[in-house]
Scaffold this active site. Sequence first.
Site, PDB file in Angstrom:
ATOM      1  N   GLY A   1       0.922  -1.195   0.054  1.00 29.59           N
ATOM      2  CA  GLY A   1      -0.047  -0.006  -0.113  1.00 29.59           C
ATOM      3  C   GLY A   1       0.835   1.253  -0.120  1.00 29.59           C
TER       4      GLY A   1
ATOM      5  N   TYR B   1       3.912  -1.339   3.929  1.00 31.04           N
ATOM      6  CA  TYR B   1       2.664  -1.132   4.774  1.00 31.04           C
ATOM      7  C   TYR B   1       1.123  -1.075   3.819  1.00 31.04           C
ATOM      8  CZ  TYR B   1       6.395   0.855   7.465  1.00 31.04           C
ATOM      9  OH  TYR B   1       7.592   1.247   8.185  1.00 31.04           O
TER      10      TYR B   1
ATOM     11  N   ASP C   1     -14.603   0.585  12.797  1.00 30.15           N
ATOM     12  CA  ASP C   1     -13.733   0.939  11.705  1.00 30.15           C
ATOM     13  C   ASP C   1     -13.191   2.473  11.951  1.00 30.15           C
ATOM     14  OD1 ASP C   1     -13.155   1.789   8.715  1.00 30.15           O
ATOM     15  OD2 ASP C   1     -14.451  -0.159   8.404  1.00 30.15           O
ATOM     16  N   SER C   2     -13.512   3.279  10.931  1.00 31.46           N
ATOM     17  CA  SER C   2     -12.717   4.887  10.855  1.00 31.46           C
ATOM     18  C   SER C   2     -13.194   5.563  12.161  1.00 31.46           C
ATOM     19  CB  SER C   2     -13.015   5.438   9.568  1.00 31.46           C
ATOM     20  OG  SER C   2     -12.519   4.834   8.711  1.00 31.46           O
TER      21      SER C   2
END
Length: 227
Positions: free
Chosen positions: A16, A38, A137-138
């Site tokens: 990534g 990463y 999650d976020s």
Amino acid sequence: MAASTWPSLGDFSKHGSVVSMAPDGTDIKEIVPRSAGYLPDDLVFDGKGGFYFTDFKGGSSSPDGGVYYVGPEGGDPVSVLPNLKIANGVGLSPDGKTLWVTELAGGKLHRVSLADATTVAPFGAVVTYTFTGAGPDSLRIDAEGNVYVAMYGQARVLVFNPLGLPIGQYLLPGRDEGHNLRSTSMAIRPRTDEMLILTNDWDQGEGSTIFAVKALAKAAADPASSK
């Protein structure tokens, strides 16, 4: 206008990156290259122009992910919070002294007091909440330090006060019928208390939706304004 910077999970396995570009789409640069190995998922800037990002690696039995910091001058990422089971959401308190992190496969919300940008204060890292069901999650933080966590697979957003105690939630329409379960992220519009919650319906036929709600406080100030 400043350049935009965003993370990319790449192949969800080994490669990534974090990339920046000018507002007109030119001057694309790899800040964290794919070759570094990463899986950047979320990121947040501090008041100095550096940023933290989550490394989306691991699983419920493999703590291979973590949180890393890249300083304003760039360079190799520095480990801040290692050994996480799919590090996902990341945010900073309004004063920049507390780092918040969600652990997707571990089902945890971490509250980390920082001695400096890359050093956890003594006894400063704690798990303030452990989730059940699908993972956190976020996350986003408002101007009063409240923390909003999107719950993947649950069609809801949980809200925590600055100490990490749960104080509320937003339930998305259609939840009881199995719709809008893939609630992954949210954003508070700058200088307002309007929060936009992002979700999609998997294969249930209602597509992707953005819901608008009122946050408990206005959006936190842009860290760039505190430089």
